[in-house]
Design a protein around this motif. Sequence first.
Motif: not given
Length: 1004
Positions: A129-134, A148-149, A155-159, A193-199
């Motif tokens: 999973a990853f998340m990004t924000r100001v 970018m976390i 998770g970081t690479i995918y971000a 942008c953010a994304h949780g664990s993949p399916t």
Amino acid sequence: MLGLKALAGVAALIGGAHAIGQMTCVSFDSTSSSSDFAVVSNGQAAPIYYSSEDWGGVQLAATNFAEDIERVTGVKPALNNVTTSSMSSAVQSNAYPIIVGTLGQSPLIDAIVNQTNLDVSSIEGQWEAFMTRVVSNPIPGVKSAYVMIGADKRGTIYALYDHSEQFGVSPWYWWADVPTTQHSELYVAATGCAHGSPTVKYRGIFFNDEQPALQNWAMEKFSNGTGAYYTGSPFNSEFYTKVFELMLRFKANYLWPAMWSSAFAVDDPLNQYWADFYGIVMGTSHEEPIMRSTPVEWDIFGSGPWDYSVNRQNIYDFWVVGAERGKPYENIYSVGMRGAGDLPMSSTTDVALLQQVIADQRQILTDTFNGTNVTTIPQMWCLYKEVLGYYEAGLQVPEDVTLLWTDDNYGNIERFPIYSERNRSGGAGVYYHYDYVGDPMDYKWITSSQMAKTYDQMSLAVDREAVRIWILNVGDLKPYEMQTEFFITYGWNASIWTPDNLNSFVYSWAQREFGLTDTDSESITQIIANVSMYNSRRKPEMLNATTYSLANYREAEIMLQEWDAVLNASTAIYNTVSAAMQPAFFELVQHPVEASHTVATMWIYAGINNLRASQARLSANEYFTKVQDLFQKDYDLEVEYHTILDGKWDHMMDQTHIMYYYWQQPMQDTMPYVTYIQPRKDNIAGVMRIVPEQSLGAWPGDNMNDCAQGYSCPNPTLTLDPYIPFQNRYIDIGAGGALPFTFTISTNVSWLDLSITSGSISPSAPEQRVYVSVKDWSQVTGAETAVVNFNATSPGQPMLNVPVTFIANHTVPASNFTGFVEGDGVISIEAAHTSSNTSVSGIMWMELPGYGRTLSGITPLPRMGDNGTNFTAGTGPSVTYDFYNFNTIGQAGNITITTYVAPSLNANGNDRPIAFAIQVDDEAPQTEYFVPYAAAGSLPAAWDGMDGFAATNIAAVMTNFTAAPGAHELKIWMVEPAVVVEKIVIDTGGLLPSYLGPPESMRV
């Protein structure tokens, strides 16, 4: 198909022009929001910072991320590898940096979270999973940063790569030469942008059957021409690092490496290291236990036979090396065993021996990992072919081992985990094929798998919780680029894709790769759908000269028209894209279209040549030449592929694909058999050849197809009724030899219309076609007969007359009837065109657009509705079709209904075979269990052969009913989930042989 506005709307929901299936947070216009973070503005790029203690793969991806920004904007950000303490002093005054890192691995990120109380609960502890924000004041001295976390390394690479794609850098920028669209300004939304664990936890690809194309290409591009010391393989770390980056860019994480003359860990000692460094989980194929290549490594380093019953210790020691060699890296260990050469272990199922194999392999892993609980070591057992039989015969697989269920090698998954198998701690997965070597025939040349079919099968996997591992056999990878990405994208987030928005994937892909307009993107969507449908009807390797009927339903002619239309549409766009874009467009669209068109057209032309030669038609020679030309064009296209971009992809199209003699690839492409008529000799039956529609014969003279006797046959007869879809019949007039002639056509009735009434034929113009239709059906009562006379005149020759009897049968349904009407003794219905659709327990038949061989399919959805149960015939969801027949078979009151269903297999287990029920009027529904019984680990006999389920990509289910002439209702009932109905054909006595079945009947 979705319309343009609908496509654009769906695309906006699931991703912008540069993003597919993901949340979007990128813009190129500084006026969009004052809170947006400037990645590049006014020629200045935000600096990028990451911790020196973060994963090496993250640091490498950050470097690529900076290069991606430069690709888009021409400005390269400063890239800084820093410690937490040096960050503040390293940041320039008034700079607003991008800070990248992994929770728990990057002290820099951990400090930001602790100092700002940043809420990371949405990703903490989540897989990939990853998340990004100001973030304001992330560290002392920094006012604001875009952070970018990643929850873990990938998770970081995918971000990072997720943002790169949105910036406009295609995952295929190197592998398909997709140029990057330039922007001077580049922004990200403050909310990020953010994304949780993949399916799906592990989403992977498998290089397989990689000779001759991929291996020859890699030998030229990545090796010294001799390959690795032990194996001669060219697949070294230079090759694989290109692969690893590509995989991460489209969010894959798992690889089965090339294996038929290669050994991943032996070919290059750095292969395993770099896989782990990049962040790719390695595995080995279904026949290669414990991270050792089999048979390659065994043939080199093994001792004795590959037979555990007689050579246990040597094989055990061989596996120990694989475990120890793989210990430092992230792997999934294949367990179990197959025989040498990807064959069964023995002629009988030896469950006890396999239990010993698995027990020993588990002991090896326990010992290698210093007594670590073996249940924590990722392991997989692939239920491929006969191995499924071992499982069904009672083989006990440890609960923590992932069961990898497989398709039939042709895209139909054999079985999914049933309810009692869904709570295993190791979970389940799927091994799926876009490429295959074996019975009934290899297919590995060009894309021939439908995205709609992939969606159907893999959504079943999601429904039935087979989501631990997905692995896709991609053969050489090219030219399966887009389809491969869809497979992985669906595994990344299955929740956003539905049957109704699948087209938006291609639409967004076309915009991302080629920067096309909305109109052209919609056109590409249809082009891709058509090419994959036409090639999946029958794999190009399986085509022959009579696959499509040359006489009935204008089937071969329609195929030619369809192929021409898709080629013309692709070429029109290809000719308008920029020179920089053309190589990518050629690789991804134009070549698959043009190459497929060439081979399909060549085979049909070969059939026309052979048929016309048997009919003594001089025009056979024209098709002789056309086949020769297309055969040469096929190779010209191969050469063109190999020479673009100064030969970057030389050898990638080496795969032979024309004229298979048995299941294995031919060693050389061979032109289809064609024949030649003597063009200087007169025809003994006269100058003119007459060939009516639906006939393989020709008049005058003798022909085995003119009548059963084959000689002294009566003149031909044609029939027409008002409900034949084409609304006319044709008669071909051709030259029989060297002599030119003029002809006239006349009829003895006023109600017939002739498209031409005279003309001339010569060796340079040897064919003309006349269409015969009824001017006004009100002038015809019942069945009326006419004669159409063909008269030919040639200097020095007697006048030649050939009469054709023409019967017009004015059939009329009841005035209040609405539905499909019989024409030409048949009623043909596309399954999606229902009269009514009734749901039960929240389940109803839904359309899968673009699925199957002709239009689409329908299937009951949701599949796990009503707790995944089935229904008895007549109680479940149903669809109805109203039809009107004028005839019955032999006028005895009987009809035969053929239901064309997808060749789905008994995925619910042996006690729940796939089924549907069919009913006419008030007759009792008849339940059809259409997949014949087969022992576990094998496929039914009906699956095999050139007319089997696999080759034809259909199961034709025939059911008999009584139905007197008149209006009727046909009903199809759900019995089991996962059945897909494509087409229904009702034979009332006139059904003719064809590959796809008659075109859809007229509906009133």
